[in-house]
Enzyme design. Structure first.
Site, mmCIF file in Angstrom:
data_model
loop_
_atom_site.group_PDB
_atom_site.id
_atom_site.type_symbol
_atom_site.label_atom_id
_atom_site.label_comp_id
_atom_site.label_asym_id
_atom_site.label_seq_id
_atom_site.Cartn_x
_atom_site.Cartn_y
_atom_site.Cartn_z
ATOM 1 N N TYR A 226 0.866 -1.184 0.000
ATOM 2 C CA TYR A 226 0.000 0.000 0.000
ATOM 3 C C TYR A 226 0.896 1.223 0.000
ATOM 4 C CZ TYR A 226 -3.484 3.373 1.710
ATOM 5 O OH TYR A 226 -4.308 4.453 1.861
ATOM 6 N N LYS B 22 4.901 9.570 8.802
ATOM 7 C CA LYS B 22 4.726 9.060 10.162
ATOM 8 C C LYS B 22 5.752 9.619 11.166
ATOM 9 C CE LYS B 22 2.261 4.992 8.484
ATOM 10 N NZ LYS B 22 0.862 5.119 8.852
ATOM 11 N N ASP C 17 9.369 2.523 -0.301
ATOM 12 C CA ASP C 17 8.350 3.207 0.488
ATOM 13 C C ASP C 17 8.653 2.906 1.946
ATOM 14 O OD1 ASP C 17 6.156 3.853 2.006
ATOM 15 O OD2 ASP C 17 4.679 3.145 0.551
#
Ligand code: HOZ
Length: 434
Positions: free
Chosen positions: A145, A268, A240
């Site tokens: 994702y 994050k 990623d």
């Protein structure tokens, strides 16, 4: 079932005004049944619901809370920055500080551009890879994702997978015609794609340790293979590291596994809990971005002083030894203890569980077969996961409300938190075996 009247009332109201009552789908608890609780406050490794329950938290705001919630240094940095103004749309000194910190920590990053979310970071990195190579095709892995940008919502993990829409409605086929999906950990499939698409692949984007279909690890040599095949074909390798960056090591998964990608995406942790994203890599690639080059990317709130100040505080704190342990050694130790305790709980109860872990990220799959990719993950018993999730919550332990999300430890988790978790898991596993 614990009654949560305040949460129930808030959720009923939320449903009238917010689609599904939530601002991000996984939070709605639909994958596990029941209703979400609402949070009043959080500190260290605990959250307190509006109904007054105290929970040991392994979601950690989906990754950012590596130092625990409401870390005093991060809160102080945000307050101090806020006193100077919340947003300028003009360069501010924090942007330079965080860029220098990221470049010093991540081996492959020579230049970095800040943005506002992991989704933005991945979307921009893809555009940059296409602009730099002059090629259109992107290879991704099923179950990975990379945020909810159109061209990457193909066989996607996280909420898209949880709710059975890994290929989202509303994405025209033309927008994804250049996205090629292959199974993770499958060398032959990647080779075939490269031989069938000669000189057309701009790059591979990959979560080096996929954490959006639960958690599974790269097989030995797989990431090295991705590095070699992209280099051999003039394509870029994009890691990623939105989840793994600054978590699996100071320099992320790339440092842990010794791979040098061309571009990396982050989010994050580098926002210290405020909204943030970033992408970076080799200077010659990054310099293709506007205003230097032809690849456009921008953002009103990019480099926001509050988010930068929070991120700087988080990164600086991660560089600090806590008593005799570095934060990363502590996370590793906590991860190993949790792994041993949960495996033991499952074994004693005779429940087949695959406990996958990499440092402070983990996932329990209810299956007897090892999980190396999405197909394997799909074979886990999700009904068992639901029962396990609710049993843990009733016992005061909050896990991600989906089989297809990773768990996160923080440096703020204590031996007592782990003990409580393992005891809860032992009871939950015994109930599952009946
Ligand atoms: N997609 C996020 C985790 N992989 C979920 C974020 C959220 O619901 O807050």
């Amino acid at each position: 079932m614990i009654s949560r009247p305040q949460s129930e009332a808030l959720f009923a109201e939320a449903l009238n005004y917010i689609p599904g009552g939530v601002n991000s789908p996984v939070r709605a608890f639909r994958a596990v049944g029941g209703q979400p609780f609402f949070v009043n406050h959080a500190a260290a490794a605990h959250v307190w619901t509006v109904d007054g329950e105290e929970l040991v938290d392994y979601v950690g705001t989906w990754g950012p809370a590596i130092l625990g919630h409401a870390h005093p240094k991060i809160i102080a940095a945000i307050k101090a920055a806020a006193d100077h103004g919340t947003s300028f749309g003009i360069p501010n000194p924090f942007e330079v500080t965080i860029a220098k910190l990221i470049v010093s920590l991540v081996p492959s990053v020579q230049k970095v551009r800040m943005c506002n979310s992991g989704t933005e970071a991945c979307m921009s990195a893809i555009r940059l890879a296409r602009g730099f190579t002059g090629r259109d095709k992107i290879v991704k892995f099923d179950g990975c994702y990379h945020g909810h940008t159109d061209s990457l919502l193909v066989k996607a993990g996280s909420g898209a997978l949880t709710f059975g829409h890994p290929d989202s409605a509303g994405v025209p086929a033309a927008f994804t015609q250049h996205t090629i999906v292959v199974p993770f950990n499958n060398v032959e499939a990647v080779k075939e794609v490269f031989s069938a698409n000669k000189d057309q692949i701009a790059g591979i984007i990959v979560e080096p340790v996929p954490g959006n279909a639960g958690l599974y690890l790269p097989k030995p040599g797989f990431l090295e293979f991705l590095r070699e095949i992209t280099a051999a074909h003039g394509s870029l390798l994009i890691f990623d590291e939105v989840m793994t960056g600054f978590r699996l090591a100071p320099g992320g998964a790339q440092q842990r596994f010794g791979i040098t990608p061309d571009l990396s995406t982050f989010g994050k942790i580098i926002g210290g809990g405020l909204p943030v994203g970033a992408f970076g890599g080799r200077a010659e690639i990054m310099d293709c971005l506007a205003p230097l080059g032809p690849v456009y990317q921008a953002g009103t709130l990019s480099g926001n002083p509050l988010a930068m100040a929070a991120g700087i505080a988080a990164l600086e704190e991660l560089g600090v030894s806590q008593k005799s342990e570095t934060p990363y050694a502590r996370l590793e130790n906590l991860g190993a203890q949790l792994e041993a305790g949960l495996k033991d709980a499952a074994k004693s109860a005779g429940v087949p569980v695959q406990f996958n872990r990499c440092g402070s990220m983990f996932c329990s799959y209810f299956t007897s077969a090892p999980v190396h990719n999405l197909d394997d993950a799909m074979k886990s018993d999700r009904e068992r996961f639901k029962r396990f999730f609710h049993a843990m919550l009733e016992a005061g332990v909050y896990l991600a409300p989906s089989q297809f999300e990773a768990g996160f430890l923080s440096t703020a988790h204590t031996a007592a938190d782990l003990e409580k978790t393992v005891q809860a898991a032992a009871a939950a596993m015994r109930a599952l075996s009946r």
